[in-house]
Motif scaffolding. Structure first.
Motif, PDB file in Angstrom:
ATOM      1  N   LEU A   1       0.273  -1.460  -0.307  1.00 29.17           N
ATOM      2  CA  LEU A   1      -0.192  -0.086  -0.334  1.00 29.17           C
ATOM      3  C   LEU A   1       0.743   1.341  -0.044  1.00 29.17           C
ATOM      4  O   LEU A   1       1.590   1.320   1.188  1.00 29.17           O
ATOM      5  N   THR A   2       0.693   2.210  -1.101  1.00 36.91           N
ATOM      6  CA  THR A   2       1.499   3.154  -1.131  1.00 36.91           C
ATOM      7  C   THR A   2       0.555   4.076  -1.652  1.00 36.91           C
ATOM      8  O   THR A   2      -0.442   4.226  -2.086  1.00 36.91           O
ATOM      9  N   ALA A   3       0.956   5.528  -1.752  1.00 41.99           N
ATOM     10  CA  ALA A   3       0.014   6.477  -2.679  1.00 41.99           C
ATOM     11  C   ALA A   3      -0.704   6.777  -3.875  1.00 41.99           C
ATOM     12  O   ALA A   3      -1.404   6.830  -4.277  1.00 41.99           O
ATOM     13  N   ARG A   4       0.208   5.767  -4.701  1.00 38.83           N
ATOM     14  CA  ARG A   4      -0.259   4.471  -6.138  1.00 38.83           C
ATOM     15  C   ARG A   4      -0.722   3.729  -5.789  1.00 38.83           C
ATOM     16  O   ARG A   4      -1.866   3.372  -7.014  1.00 38.83           O
ATOM     17  N   SER A   5      -1.242   3.325  -4.966  1.00 39.42           N
ATOM     18  CA  SER A   5      -2.703   1.828  -4.443  1.00 39.42           C
ATOM     19  C   SER A   5      -3.597   3.108  -5.131  1.00 39.42           C
ATOM     20  O   SER A   5      -3.927   4.247  -5.117  1.00 39.42           O
ATOM     21  N   GLY A   6      -4.703   2.096  -5.273  1.00 42.10           N
ATOM     22  CA  GLY A   6      -6.031   2.560  -5.703  1.00 42.10           C
ATOM     23  C   GLY A   6      -7.093   1.721  -5.009  1.00 42.10           C
ATOM     24  O   GLY A   6      -6.631   1.560  -3.711  1.00 42.10           O
ATOM     25  N   ARG A   7      -8.007   1.568  -5.321  1.00 40.47           N
ATOM     26  CA  ARG A   7      -9.438   1.875  -4.393  1.00 40.47           C
ATOM     27  C   ARG A   7      -9.192   0.097  -3.922  1.00 40.47           C
ATOM     28  O   ARG A   7      -9.624  -0.405  -2.782  1.00 40.47           O
ATOM     29  N   ALA A   8      -9.350  -0.392  -4.747  1.00 38.57           N
ATOM     30  CA  ALA A   8      -9.594  -1.696  -4.679  1.00 38.57           C
ATOM     31  C   ALA A   8      -7.711  -2.519  -3.997  1.00 38.57           C
ATOM     32  O   ALA A   8      -9.058  -3.926  -3.259  1.00 38.57           O
ATOM     33  N   ALA A   9      -7.134  -1.992  -4.181  1.00 33.26           N
ATOM     34  CA  ALA A   9      -5.924  -2.489  -2.953  1.00 33.26           C
ATOM     35  C   ALA A   9      -6.634  -2.201  -1.161  1.00 33.26           C
ATOM     36  O   ALA A   9      -5.888  -3.021  -0.721  1.00 33.26           O
ATOM     37  N   LEU A  10      -6.952  -1.197  -1.648  1.00 37.33           N
ATOM     38  CA  LEU A  10      -7.162  -0.737   0.176  1.00 37.33           C
ATOM     39  C   LEU A  10      -8.540  -0.951   0.641  1.00 37.33           C
ATOM     40  O   LEU A  10      -8.388  -1.680   1.609  1.00 37.33           O
ATOM     41  N   LYS A  11      -9.477  -1.896  -0.303  1.00 36.87           N
ATOM     42  CA  LYS A  11     -10.454  -2.162   0.196  1.00 36.87           C
ATOM     43  C   LYS A  11     -10.277  -3.734   0.444  1.00 36.87           C
ATOM     44  O   LYS A  11     -10.125  -4.645   1.225  1.00 36.87           O
ATOM     45  N   ASN A  12      -9.214  -4.765  -0.359  1.00 32.94           N
ATOM     46  CA  ASN A  12      -8.986  -6.171   0.286  1.00 32.94           C
ATOM     47  C   ASN A  12      -7.586  -5.141   0.679  1.00 32.94           C
ATOM     48  O   ASN A  12      -8.329  -6.985   1.715  1.00 32.94           O
ATOM     49  N   ARG A  13      -7.562  -5.012   1.572  1.00 31.48           N
ATOM     50  CA  ARG A  13      -6.255  -5.001   2.483  1.00 31.48           C
ATOM     51  C   ARG A  13      -7.756  -4.482   3.568  1.00 31.48           C
ATOM     52  O   ARG A  13      -7.281  -5.185   5.104  1.00 31.48           O
TER      53      ARG A  13
END
Length: 138
Positions: free
Chosen positions: A81-93
């Motif tokens: 997870l970085t500033a380039r991460s999107g919504r899908a990655a955040l929701k998944n985590r």
């Protein structure tokens, strides 16, 4: 690995499951770390931090990986997870960490996540748990 994933008229008895362990043994014996971006055995070989890559990997890992990390003895890495991460990655985590959220309020979490990610190179699970706890308090 080329022999394992391509349809070539060549055969080998090498078991790729030991590639990762062998690489670690060589690393220790040589007292020299493998470069993070080294193909197949580097710690970033299967890491994804870009939002579009993360979304593609979540939908189907073969979108961006021609080798299954398990084939060479790697555990499936988490998305970074970085500033380039999107919504899908955040929701998944958040789902992985069992962080409950109301879908219509997700943009608040994402905006706060981006502000935090702009101050750090990598947002850890602990950072995310703290962030969500603070949002839920306020």
């Amino acid at each position: 690995m080329t022999l394992m994933i391509k349809d070539l008229p060549v055969y080998t008895t090498v078991n790729p499951i030991y590639i990762s362990k062998l690489s670690k043994m060589v690393e220790r014996a040589m007292s020299n770390d493998v470069q993070a971006n080294k193909a197949i055995v580097g710690r970033n070989a299967f890491a994804h931090s870009s939002g579009i890559h993360q979304d593609g990997v979540l939908k189907d890992r073969s979108n961006y990986e021609i080798i299954d990390p398990a084939m060479i003895g790697f555990e499936l890495p988490d998305l970074i997870l970085t500033a380039r991460s999107g919504r899908a990655a955040l929701k998944n985590r958040m789902q992985t960490l069992d962080i409950q959220f109301v879908e219509k309020e997700f943009e608040l979490y994402y905006d706060c996540f981006l502000r935090l990610a702009d101050t750090k190179s990598i947002v850890t699970d602990a950072d995310l748990v703290d962030l969500c706890r603070d949002i839920n308090k306020g």
